[in-house]
Design a protein around this motif. Structure first.
Motif, short mmCIF file in Angstrom:
data_model
loop_
_atom_site.label_atom_id
_atom_site.label_comp_id
_atom_site.label_asym_id
_atom_site.label_seq_id
_atom_site.Cartn_x
_atom_site.Cartn_y
_atom_site.Cartn_z
N UNK A 74 0.84 -1.21 0.00
CA UNK A 74 0.00 0.00 0.00
C UNK A 74 0.87 1.25 0.00
N UNK A 75 1.90 1.25 0.86
CA UNK A 75 2.78 2.44 0.95
C UNK A 75 3.50 2.67 -0.38
N UNK A 76 3.96 1.57 -0.98
CA UNK A 76 4.72 1.70 -2.23
C UNK A 76 3.81 2.18 -3.35
N UNK A 77 2.62 1.59 -3.43
CA UNK A 77 1.73 1.93 -4.55
C UNK A 77 1.13 3.33 -4.34
N UNK A 78 0.97 3.76 -3.09
CA UNK A 78 0.56 5.16 -2.84
C UNK A 78 1.54 6.10 -3.52
N UNK A 79 2.83 5.78 -3.35
CA UNK A 79 3.88 6.63 -3.93
C UNK A 79 3.83 6.60 -5.46
N UNK A 80 3.68 5.39 -6.01
CA UNK A 80 3.61 5.24 -7.47
C UNK A 80 2.40 6.02 -7.99
N UNK A 81 1.25 5.88 -7.31
CA UNK A 81 0.02 6.54 -7.76
C UNK A 81 0.18 8.05 -7.72
N UNK A 82 0.83 8.53 -6.66
CA UNK A 82 1.03 9.98 -6.53
C UNK A 82 1.88 10.50 -7.69
N UNK A 83 2.96 9.77 -7.99
CA UNK A 83 3.84 10.21 -9.09
C UNK A 83 3.13 10.13 -10.43
N UNK A 84 2.41 9.01 -10.65
CA UNK A 84 1.72 8.85 -11.94
C UNK A 84 0.63 9.91 -12.10
N UNK A 85 -0.06 10.23 -11.00
CA UNK A 85 -1.14 11.23 -11.07
C UNK A 85 -0.58 12.57 -11.52
N UNK A 86 0.59 12.94 -10.95
CA UNK A 86 1.20 14.21 -11.32
C UNK A 86 1.66 14.17 -12.78
N UNK A 87 2.32 13.07 -13.16
CA UNK A 87 2.93 13.02 -14.49
C UNK A 87 1.90 12.77 -15.59
#
Ligand code: FAD
Length: 546
Positions: A385-398
């Protein structure tokens, strides 16, 4: 949802997909950490690929103590947050996969000159019950000397002062990993074993692809992706190095060995967790036809691909168990199997192996590669969950896209589709009625496949031979078509656990296993020899020690 399977017969198509698609996320490593991340990400709507260089769970995730802990040991190190988290996680995993997670009694004997006193154990277990949110029916019970010896008559009577009885949840780490991967596949993830990441492709210093090699046939290609997670367990730093980002914190590998003896040689009434003279604590866990004892915890600098059980490891564990259970006088010749695993811990200056924190940590590289290490089997869902939160945050911005929040606490894992965990007992009875198997053999089958068992049983009806032979053939079909089994070791070690828990059964079934894989997957002669040699090596290493 279309029926998406992990089929070795579709290996070529899967390789094509990996080459043609650009993924939101590529996960490197098919242990429990990578599996959890792939499931979480695909369930949030990302396009996900996961690659594993050997077989799924062939690293640490088939070599643990096989407990979904409430984290009692961490209480001793005052890791309160960790105890709270893993205690809650244990309940979630049990709800979503009750066939691979089983609450069982654990006896903590309090002994003379041991590290645990009566009142400290009582308070410790109480705090643990509260922090870990332990169910009322499973809370600790403190025992006096007579009750402790009644609970486990094999303990050394002179030194036992009392005991604490609490619940630990037994699991099969490799089966848990494959069930998570099957569930990720059902949600649409592209997943393949025997595909190794050799490096990264960069665009403007950002990692945008993974260079891989098919370790079955030798082909090399690139997988294009927006995000990369390195979940390579003990190999995490190797990949960080090839990304030029091995700076700051590093892994500290420690080796943990377990040995297996026939149940008759150590017929404990329940698992015990006991003090050893050097201040450490060790488990002895009865399981079906065997009892296993572990673990050691020693610094490791050897070959990461080949952690081995040594004679010294065996002697250490035998001395520990013979000290607390003196009547059995276990010898090296009693050891029928073993496994050695590497803990991918985060280095802390000046700390001994057993003092190192089991917390997980995420490393972010300037190239964008996200590495995750440390942690526990038990905490895999939260780590994901912690890792994918980070991935989702980055993908959302990009990508200016939004993703759902984590839903994996509500996703039933493959095989876990029971309205009530008590239905598992009904299924065991049904298997017994159909096959006339002993209870233990019916239970072993159901605890492997859970709610997928009836389909395997149905397929077995049309096979030839005794029920044992029919079921073996049906299990092999299932393993090839649904669990990406490619080599004999995949089936005999990781999917069925036979090397560890039913080694004596292997001689008999080995020709059927190899011939079926050979004919179904159309191995070349060179492949057959290679895979057989690999299995033989793993087989010998399990009970012949240097
Ligand atoms: P791994 O399972 O090692 O997975 C990493 C995978 O990455 C491997 O399969 C590897 O082949 C693959 N890989 C590596 N490099 C590449 C590459 N270049 N390309 C593609 N793939 C690659 N936890 C508990 O909760 N309960 C326990 O009872 C428990 N007992 C333990 C006992 C011991 C002795 C040990 C060692 C650990 C124990 N743990 C326990 C911890 C737990 O087992 C680990 O935290 C967990 O299994 C780590 O999983 P992982 O996926 O991070 O690593």
């Amino acid at each position: 949802m279309a029926q998406l399977q992990l089929s070795s017969l579709q290996r070529e198509q899967t390789l094509q997909t990996l080459q043609q698609q650009t993924f939101d996320l590529v996960v490197i490593g098919g242990g429990i950490t990578g599996a959890g991340i792939a499931l979480d990400a695909v369930a949030r709507g990302m396009s996900v690929a996961l690659i594993e260089k050997y077989d799924f769970a062939s690293g640490t995730s088939s070599r643990s103590t096989k407990l979904i802990h409430g984290g009692l040991r961490y209480l001793k190190q005052f890791e309160i947050k960790l105890v709270r988290e893993v205690g809650r996680e244990r309940d979630i995993i049990w709800r979503n996969a009750p066939h691979v997670v089983h609450p069982e009694n654990m006896l903590l004997p309090i002994i003379e000159k041991g590290s645990l006193g009566k009142s400290s154990t009582s308070v410790g277990l109480y705090v643990y019950d509260v922090l870990a949110g332990v169910k009322r029916s499973e809370r600790r019970v403190m025992l006096d000397k007579a009750q402790t010896l009644n609970q486990e008559p094999m303990l050394r009577k002179e030194i036992v002062l009392g005991g604490g009885l609490y619940k630990e949840y037994r699991t099969d780490d490799a089966r848990l990993t494959i069930e998570v991967l099957k569930t990720a596949r059902k949600h649409g993830a592209t997943i393949l074993n025997y595909v190794q990441a050799n490096g990264f492709v960069y665009d403007n210093k950002r990692a945008v692809g993974v260079l891989v090699e098919d370790t079955i046939n030798g082909g090399r290609f690139e997988i294009k992706t927006h995000k990369i997670v390195n979940a390579a367990g003990p190999w995490v730093d190797e990949l960080r190095k090839s990304d030029n980002s091995l700076k700051g914190k590093r892994l500290h590998l420690t080796k943990g060995v377990h040995i297996v003896v026939p149940y008759e040689r150590l017929p404990l009434k329940q698992a015990i967790y006991f003090d050893v003279a050097d201040g450490r604590m060790i488990f002895a866990i009865p399981r079906d036809k065997v009892t296993y004892i572990g673990t050691t915890d020693t610094n490791y600098q050897g070959d990461i691909d080949q952690p081995l059980t040594t004679k010294a490891d065996v002697d250490y564990l035998l001395k520990a168990i013979n000290d607390i259970v003196p009547g059995q006088k276990l010898l090296p010749a009693d050891v029928t199997s073993s496994w050695a695993g590497l803990r991918p811990l985060i280095h802390e200056d000046g700390k001994d192996p057993s003092e190192l924190s089991r917390k997980d940590e995420i490393f972010l590289s300037p190239s964008g590669v996200i590495s995750i290490a440390g942690g526990k089997l038990t905490g895999f869902r939260k780590m994901a969950e912690r890792t994918v939160d980070l991935v989702a945050e980055q993908l959302s911005t990009e990508k200016k896209k939004t993703y759902q929040t984590c839903t994996t606490d509500r996703i039933k894992l493959s095989g876990g589709d029971f309205d009530n965990p008590s239905d598992i007992a009904k299924l065991i009875a049904q298997v017994q009625a159909t096959t006339q198997f002993k209870e233990v053999d019916a239970r072993i089958l159901v605890e492997k496949y859970g709610s997928n068992t009836p389909a395997i049983l149905k397929a077995a009806v049309d096979k030839e031979g005794t029920w044992a032979e029919k079921l073996l053939m049906a299990e092999l079909d299932y393993a090839i078509n649904e669990e990406l089994v490619y080599t004999p070791a995949d089936f005999l070690v990781r999917r069925t656990g036979r090397l560890y828990f039913e080694r004596e059964s292997i001689d008999n079934i080995y020709p059927t296993v190899v011939n079926t894989l050979f004919e179904t997957l159309k191995y070349s002669q060179e492949q057959r020899e290679r895979f057989e040699a690999q299995f033989n090596q793993e087989y010998q290493q399990a009970f012949q020690f240097l």
